[in-house]
Design a protein around this motif. Structure first.
Motif, PDB file in Angstrom:
ATOM      1  N   TYR A 135      46.696  28.328  -7.752  1.00 50.04           N
ATOM      2  CA  TYR A 135      45.369  27.793  -8.052  1.00 50.04           C
ATOM      3  C   TYR A 135      44.934  28.144  -9.469  1.00 50.04           C
ATOM      4  N   PRO A 141      40.304  21.948 -11.962  1.00 51.53           N
ATOM      5  CA  PRO A 141      40.072  22.262 -10.547  1.00 51.53           C
ATOM      6  C   PRO A 141      39.052  21.351  -9.872  1.00 51.53           C
ATOM      7  N   LEU A 145      40.260  19.173  -6.706  1.00 52.78           N
ATOM      8  CA  LEU A 145      39.693  19.457  -5.385  1.00 52.78           C
ATOM      9  C   LEU A 145      38.896  18.274  -4.860  1.00 52.78           C
ATOM     10  N   HIS A 149      39.889  16.204  -1.290  1.00 61.41           N
ATOM     11  CA  HIS A 149      38.930  16.237  -0.187  1.00 61.41           C
ATOM     12  C   HIS A 149      39.205  15.194   0.902  1.00 61.41           C
ATOM     13  N   VAL A 158      42.064  23.913   3.997  1.00 59.57           N
ATOM     14  CA  VAL A 158      42.804  24.208   2.763  1.00 59.57           C
ATOM     15  C   VAL A 158      43.048  25.708   2.723  1.00 59.57           C
ATOM     16  N   PHE A 181      35.242  25.788  -5.008  1.00 61.81           N
ATOM     17  CA  PHE A 181      35.405  24.972  -3.799  1.00 61.81           C
ATOM     18  C   PHE A 181      34.053  24.473  -3.293  1.00 61.81           C
ATOM     19  N   TYR A 186      33.309  21.899  -0.152  1.00 59.93           N
ATOM     20  CA  TYR A 186      34.036  22.674   0.847  1.00 59.93           C
ATOM     21  C   TYR A 186      33.213  23.905   1.242  1.00 59.93           C
TER      22      TYR A 186
END
Length: 243
Positions: A135, A141, A145, A149, A158, A181, A186
């Motif tokens: 990561y 990012p 991400l 999704h 995840v 996130f 998330y």
């Protein structure tokens, strides 16, 4: 301060609607985090797969698969009725992994080339998405991400395994990970530190709709202030010593 190589004019056009991360990004490291025997001796993959409740018949994506340490073990765990998609942005690593998949006759494994800001995963397809010791190398990012999704099935998770150290030293602060996130839709559902994985385990699930890319507020590094970020962004690259 964001890494110099994430300046807008050096970013992919497909990323420019998204914020750039207010943190350094690690250089791409070796695709072999440690020898497989050492990792197996401390029961790393077994520990992570048990924690993630990987069972027969699941469909799993291994993002940043590299040499395939997790790919081959996930393939065995999900069995003939399951599927594993191994994805990486390193074409050489994928060629080596493809040879390994053929050699070990892993008929339930597929291989795909990904992008720095898009894993290219089909929608509503995965019970688990693994991101192990990679990561901190993701340069975009928020974009990645956000595009990942929709790939999760209902109840999908995840899984991130990483190390608690600065992002330019092949790790990432857990609070920063949680924030990035959360900003993209998330929710953290589990976080543990385990010696078997030489770091920490974080598990996330989808929490509602994705925000519009331009509405995403980038996360600050722990201890950093918005004022410091504003000042840093005003410094021209040639004026800073952090190139």
């Amino acid at each position: 301060m964001p890494a110099c190589d994430t300046a807008d004019d050096n970013r992919p056009e497909t990323s420019r609607d998204f914020p750039r991360p207010y943190r350094p990004v690690s250089d791409l490291g070796s695709n072999q985090f440690s020898t497989e025997q050492i990792r197996d001796d401390r029961r790393e993959a077994v520990t992570v797969m048990d924690q993630a409740d990987i069972t027969e018949g699941m469909t799993v994506a291994d993002i940043g698969a590299g040499e395939g340490y997790y790919t081959v073990r996930l393939a065995d765990r999900v069995g003939a009725s399951g599927r594993v998609l191994a994805q990486d942005i390193d074409e050489d690593a994928l060629r080596r992994l493809g040879a390994r998949v053929e050699r070990e006759r892993l008929d339930n494994v597929s291989i795909a080339l990904g992008g720095v800001d898009d894993p290219g995963l089909p929608a509503n397809s995965f019970d688990r998405i693994f991101m192990v010791h990679m990561y901190h190398e993701i340069t975009e990012p928020y974009a990645l991400l956000w595009r990942m999704h929709p790939a999760l099935r209902e109840g999908g998770q995840v899984i991130v395994v990483d190390v608690d150290r600065p992002a330019d030293q092949h790790g990432i602060n857990p609070q920063l990970l949680f924030c990035e996130f959360e900003r993209v839709g998330y929710r953290l559902v589990e976080f543990v530190r385990k010696p078997q994985i030489a770091g920490y385990y974080a598990q996330f699930e989808v929490a509602g709709e994705r925000p519009e890319p331009r509405d995403i507020e980038p996360c600050l590094q722990p201890g950093e202030t918005a004022t410091e970020i504003s000042i840093a962004d005003e410094i021209a690259p040639e004026e800073t010593n952090e190139l």
